[in-house]
Motif scaffolding. Structure first.
Motif, PDB file in Angstrom:
ATOM      1  N   ARG A  65      51.394  15.817  76.022  1.00 50.93           N
ATOM      2  CA  ARG A  65      52.167  15.730  74.798  1.00 50.93           C
ATOM      3  C   ARG A  65      53.728  15.681  74.932  1.00 50.93           C
ATOM      4  O   ARG A  65      54.493  14.699  74.479  1.00 50.93           O
ATOM      5  CB  ARG A  65      51.819  17.048  73.926  1.00 50.93           C
ATOM      6  N   ASN A 125      53.566   2.758  70.636  1.00 51.78           N
ATOM      7  CA  ASN A 125      52.122   2.788  70.425  1.00 51.78           C
ATOM      8  C   ASN A 125      51.458   3.538  71.755  1.00 51.78           C
ATOM      9  O   ASN A 125      50.355   4.320  71.505  1.00 51.78           O
ATOM     10  CB  ASN A 125      51.434   1.289  70.409  1.00 51.78           C
ATOM     11  N   LYS A 129      49.508  10.849  72.639  1.00 50.94           N
ATOM     12  CA  LYS A 129      49.390  12.014  71.795  1.00 50.94           C
ATOM     13  C   LYS A 129      47.905  12.278  71.119  1.00 50.94           C
ATOM     14  O   LYS A 129      47.537  13.575  71.161  1.00 50.94           O
ATOM     15  CB  LYS A 129      50.439  12.078  70.723  1.00 50.94           C
ATOM     16  N   ASP A 130      47.188  11.165  70.910  1.00 45.50           N
ATOM     17  CA  ASP A 130      45.963  11.061  70.473  1.00 45.50           C
ATOM     18  C   ASP A 130      45.201  11.811  71.266  1.00 45.50           C
ATOM     19  O   ASP A 130      44.040  12.484  71.238  1.00 45.50           O
ATOM     20  CB  ASP A 130      45.561   9.924  69.907  1.00 45.50           C
ATOM     21  N   ARG A 177      51.842   7.050  71.191  1.00 43.92           N
ATOM     22  CA  ARG A 177      51.166   7.646  70.001  1.00 43.92           C
ATOM     23  C   ARG A 177      49.516   7.918  70.399  1.00 43.92           C
ATOM     24  O   ARG A 177      48.793   8.815  70.363  1.00 43.92           O
ATOM     25  CB  ARG A 177      50.853   6.859  68.839  1.00 43.92           C
ATOM     26  N   SER A 178      49.290   6.944  71.528  1.00 38.08           N
ATOM     27  CA  SER A 178      47.728   6.850  72.179  1.00 38.08           C
ATOM     28  C   SER A 178      47.751   8.205  72.972  1.00 38.08           C
ATOM     29  O   SER A 178      46.947   8.942  73.079  1.00 38.08           O
ATOM     30  CB  SER A 178      47.474   5.711  72.874  1.00 38.08           C
ATOM     31  N   ASP A 228      45.632  15.513  71.890  1.00 34.95           N
ATOM     32  CA  ASP A 228      44.835  16.259  70.915  1.00 34.95           C
ATOM     33  C   ASP A 228      43.343  16.088  71.231  1.00 34.95           C
ATOM     34  O   ASP A 228      42.678  17.055  70.803  1.00 34.95           O
ATOM     35  CB  ASP A 228      44.905  15.411  69.566  1.00 34.95           C
ATOM     36  N   GLY A 229      42.716  15.220  71.612  1.00 32.34           N
ATOM     37  CA  GLY A 229      41.255  15.052  72.066  1.00 32.34           C
ATOM     38  C   GLY A 229      40.901  16.138  73.256  1.00 32.34           C
ATOM     39  O   GLY A 229      39.990  16.615  73.265  1.00 32.34           O
TER      40      GLY A 229
END
Length: 176
Positions: A118, A94, A100-101, A97-98, A104-105
């Motif tokens: 990343r 998790n 990576k999010d 994933r956070s 992306d932002g």
């Protein structure tokens, strides 16, 4: 007086037969005592063997019981560690994933930082997969080897993990 034996007063001696064992006046006066002592010795020996056998059986049963309890405790411990290992791997996944999010932002404003984040997230995700796929013994060996090769990095990771854990705990206290 006749040949009949007359009753003697209590404590009086029979001087006609000084042998205290009236059954066989020709035997050794200590024979009865020796026989009783031999029987007592035999009984004591038998009792000693019985106690020895009981103690051995109790020891065997105790050892067997302790082994069963230890085996049950070991199984319960392994199950607990495996379930916590899976929960830890999920938490790490998790976190990846956070990250990576977040990458992306910020991709449009800072592509270089997004790439670094990343790449770090990919490394964290790989760690999560390794944790999930390995058993506890292998993980312990890996961590021990890392600590031997890179003690400063190991210490730094410990501090970082402590900070992250304290932040998570503090955050969960505020939300409750």
């Amino acid at each position: 007086m006749t040949n009949e034996q007359t009753p003697q007063p209590f404590g009086a001696r029979n001087y006609a037969n000084p042998n205290p064992i009236p059954d066989d006046p020709g035997t050794d006066p200590m024979a009865h005592t020796k026989e009783a002592a031999a029987k007592l010795k035999e009984t004591a020996s038998t009792a000693r063997e019985d106690v020895k056998n009981l103690a051995s059986a109790a020891t065997d049963e105790g050892t067997s019981y302790a082994g069963a309890v230890a085996s049950d405790a070991s199984s319960a411990f392994k199950e607990a560690v495996e379930s916590n290992k899976a929960a830890g791997a999920d938490a790490i996944a998790n976190l990846a994933r956070s990250a990576k999010d977040a990458a992306d932002g910020i991709e449009s404003t800072s592509p270089t930082i997004a790439k670094v984040v990343r790449n770090a997230a990919d490394g964290v995700e790989k760690i999560s997969t390794d944790i999930r796929d390995r058993n506890v013994g292998e993980l312990f060996e890996t961590v021990t080897d890392f600590a031997k090769r890179q003690p400063a990095a190991f210490f730094g990771c410990g501090i970082l993990a402590g900070i992250v854990l304290s932040r998570v705990m503090r955050g969960s206290d505020r939300s409750a």
